[in-house]
Design an enzyme around this catalytic site. Structure first.
Site: not given
Length: 722
Positions: A399, A430, A446, A469, A519-520, A604
């Site tokens: 982050c 969030d 995220d 989140d 997903g990717h 969070d």
């Protein structure tokens, strides 16, 4: 001129164990890496003790930190991934190293330098009542605990009368002059590896310090407070040290490699019977020229091992290792004196200890002095503002790499509000909140830039971070999609890496009660990972709702940002980095389950730091908060690193975003209020009357939670006291 693309990774070299030879290989690799190789080192601990200085530490001459090889710093220097786990096998057919606590790690070339143990499991009571001299770290820990509380006249038994046993016995006697130290040697002669003259000098030092040596004294069992000798005699002992065995890892027997008494037989190139697997240090048996187990051989094998690992990966020619026939033995005698033995010349004196000390310190300087590789300079002619955009520090991962709050806020303000009736809330909390038959569905995403070279650990922490989140909304995770960007690498390495990422992330997500449903993937400049996650809640908990008088509870310690930033600069102690990563990897499901039923507001703590996220709660509630710096839970080492000037690349933006809304005394603890957290803890506002019960429940569930402050009426300000 276009930027030079990153060269693809095509070979995995895995170093199994953090022994002296591998530590030196890491240092050399950092100075001359081989393009296309991904280097990995596997070791249970983030540091490893240097054997040459251990007796001096036991005697009290060196602090523990002085003899620790910091594998975290060495791995960063080498650009290697460090896996903190214990190897438990090698599947040669699959090309995998098997680990105790995580998925196997693939290799093309491997090297074993795991050291040995002094355990004697065949002796009844050994495991329960005897401390083996190896592994060194466990022995040093056990000795410090004993020495700190040893009573006058404590009885110490050393099992094994070789050089190591007698040297450590003298160190015990020097450290605890009132102790009664006895060496038990099963054979007819102690110190049989020394010449007659050196043996006599060592015996004289034993007599001087009151160390008794008993020969023909074989230990057959150990009990609480006693050693049992052959013949049935029991001698009292408050601390028992085992030095009489040299035992390799038992899993080597299942590898199919050629072994000699359990040790890996190697050729002059340090290759085992499998050319793809090397071995060095005590675990290696020099089948072409057998030698005793001694650190000097490991140190001198390192340059040959380094060259031959590179040759194996690049198709080059191998070098031959030619061990010396004899070596100078410098043996400390408890105090700052030493005895030397070589060529039958027994020498004794303080000058020899000083000589040994210089040799040992020179070795430690070699592994601690890790030159910084220069950053690429800006082109001579470049656009205005480039230097300012780069900043004085390298871009952090996690982050710490997100856009600053000020810039983000200005853009989000232009985002259109939700138009659909079933979208209850969009940007600002969030997670988004959508209508759902169960009550509400929360939806978040995220994406994180890699902060470690270990894809498995990175994926585990990123999954915890993204789920934060959902947990902060008091929701139950439902489903997740992954977005994986891999650096350029061969198809085989890409498949290995993706398998590690999905295994780690999928494990965290499944344990949270959700499914990873797809997903990717893409190839890019560096490893990054993101998740889009949904969750279900009857009544989601937002950041609004906090009330004056509410207690503020934080469920994880602060400091991951500064520790990761310092680690990038090879400045963070390995133990501190390991503790931070462990904290980051802890999921928050239990924390959320305890807090959600009572919390008035919850979030969070992530990229904007505790201060930024708490101000978000204050602004939503229309109130302020008070904090005490003394109540903040901090990760070990975080405050010291902040005081030394380390900080995330996002830290200045976080401070600027809170300007005018916080009053706090200056100092490193205050800086940690702004420290960007990756996979940080939950911050909840709970009724003050329930705070103690909530804290007790959190701590019972394994969360190091703390009450850090109080919500107050008034303007959305943070007032921080010492």
């Amino acid at each position: 001129m276009h930027p030079t693309p990153a060269l693809p990774l095509t070979r995995d070299i895995v170093l199994i164990g953090g022994g002296h030879a591998h530590a030196l290989v890491l240092r050399m690799w950092g100075m001359a890496p081989l393009p296309g190789v991904r280097l990995t080192v596997i070791n249970p601990l983030p540091t490893a003790a240097y054997s040459g200085m251990l007796p001096g530490h036991i005697a009290g001459h060196y602090p523990r930190a002085a003899l620790q090889l910091d594998l975290v710093k060495l791995a960063r220097h080498a650009g290697a991934r460090l896996i903190l786990d214990r190897a438990c096998g090698i599947d040669r057919a699959a090309g995998q190293v098997l680990l105790e606590n995580r998925a196997p790690v693939g290799y093309d070339i491997a090297s074993i330098d795991t050291g040995i143990t002094a355990e004697m499991p065949q002796i009844p009571g050994f495991a329960e009542h005897v401390t083996p001299a190896k592994p060194l770290d466990a022995f040093a820990d056990a000795w410090e605990r004993f020495a700190a509380q040893a009573r006058p006249g404590a009885r110490i038994a050393v099992v094994g009368g070789g050089v190591a046993g007698v040297e450590l016995a003298l160190a015990f006697a020097h450290r605890l002059p009132d102790a009664r130290v006895t060496v038990y040697e099963a054979g007819p002669v102690a110190l049989s590896a020394l010449g007659r003259g050196a043996r006599a000098r060592m015996a004289a030092h034993c007599a001087r310090l009151g160390v008794q040596i008993e020969t023909g004294a074989r230990m057959v069992a150990a009990k609480a407070g006693a050693v049992v000798l052959q013949g049935g005699r029991e001698d009292p002992a408050d601390f028992i040290l085992g030095t009489g065995a040299t035992k390799p890892a038992p899993w080597l027997a299942d590898t199919g490699l050629a072994l000699h008494e359990g040790f890996v037989t190697v050729s002059p190139s340090l290759q085992s019977s499998d050319p793809a697997i090397f071995a060095a240090g005590d675990i290696a048996h020099l089948g072409f020229s057998p030698r005793p187990k001694a650190g000097v051989y490991a140190v001198r094998e390192a340059p040959v091992l380094f060259d031959n690992l590179r040759a194996a990966a690049s198709g080059g020619a191998m070098r031959a290792y030619r061990p010396q026939r004899d070596y100078l033995k410098l043996i400390s005698t408890g105090d700052k004196h030493a005895v030397a033995d070589k060529w039958g010349l027994p020498l004794d004196g303080a000058w020899l200890w000083r000589w040994k000390n210089r040799i040992d310190l020179r070795f430690m300087e070699k592994v601690h002095d890790l030159p910084a590789m220069p950053s690429p300079a800006l082109p001579r002619v470049h656009a205005q503002g480039m230097a300012e955009a780069l900043g004085p520090k390298p871009l952090c991962g996690g982050c710490g790499a997100k856009l600053g709050a000020g810039a983000l806020r200005s853009v989000l303000g232009t985002l259109l509000p939700p138009a659909r009736a079933d979208v209850r809330a969009g940007a600002g909390d969030d997670a988004a909140v959508l209508d759902h038959p169960a009550g509400a569905q929360v939806f978040t995403t995220d994406h994180v830039r890699a902060f470690t070279e270990d894809p498995w650990l990175f994926a585990r922490i990123t999954a915890v971070h993204a789920l934060g989140d959902i947990w902060a909304m008091g929701a139950q995770p439902q489903a997740a999609l992954a977005q994986v960007t891999l650096p350029r690498m061969s198809d085989e390495l890409a498949a290995r890496t993706l398998a590690e990422v999905l295994a780690a992330a999928g494990g965290v997500i499944r344990a949270a009660g959700a499914d990873l449903v797809g997903g990717h993937t893409s190839i890019g400049a560096e490893l990054s990972l993101g998740f889009a996650i949904t969750g279900l809640a009857g009544a989601p908990i937002g950041q609004a709702g906090a009330q004056p008088g509410d207690a503020l509870i934080l469920t994880k310690p602060l400091g991951s940002g500064v520790i990761l930033a310092a680690e990038m600069q090879k400045a963070a102690p390995g133990d501190a980095v390991a503790e931070a990563l462990s904290s980051m990897a802890r999921p928050l499901a239990a924390d959320s389950a305890i807090l959600a039923p009572v919390a008035h507001a919850m979030t969070d703590v992530t990229g904007f730091g505790l201060a930024g996220h708490l101000l978000g709660i204050c602004a939503a509630a229309g109130g302020g908060a008070t904090l005490r710096l003394a109540d903040l839970p901090l990760l070990p080492g975080a405050e010291d690193l902040a005081a030394a000037g380390h900080g995330s690349s996002l830290l200045p933006a976080n401070i600027a975003a809170c300007a005018g809304r916080i009053t706090a005394p200056p100092g490193p603890r205050t800086e940690l209020l702004y420290d960007p957290q990756t996979a940080g803890g939950l911050l909840a506002a709970v009724p003050a009357g329930q705070a103690d019960a909530v804290l007790s429940a959190l701590r019972a569930a394994g969360a190091p939670a703390a009450r850090i402050g109080t919500l107050v009426a008034g303007a959305p300000m943070l007032r921080v006291s010492g």
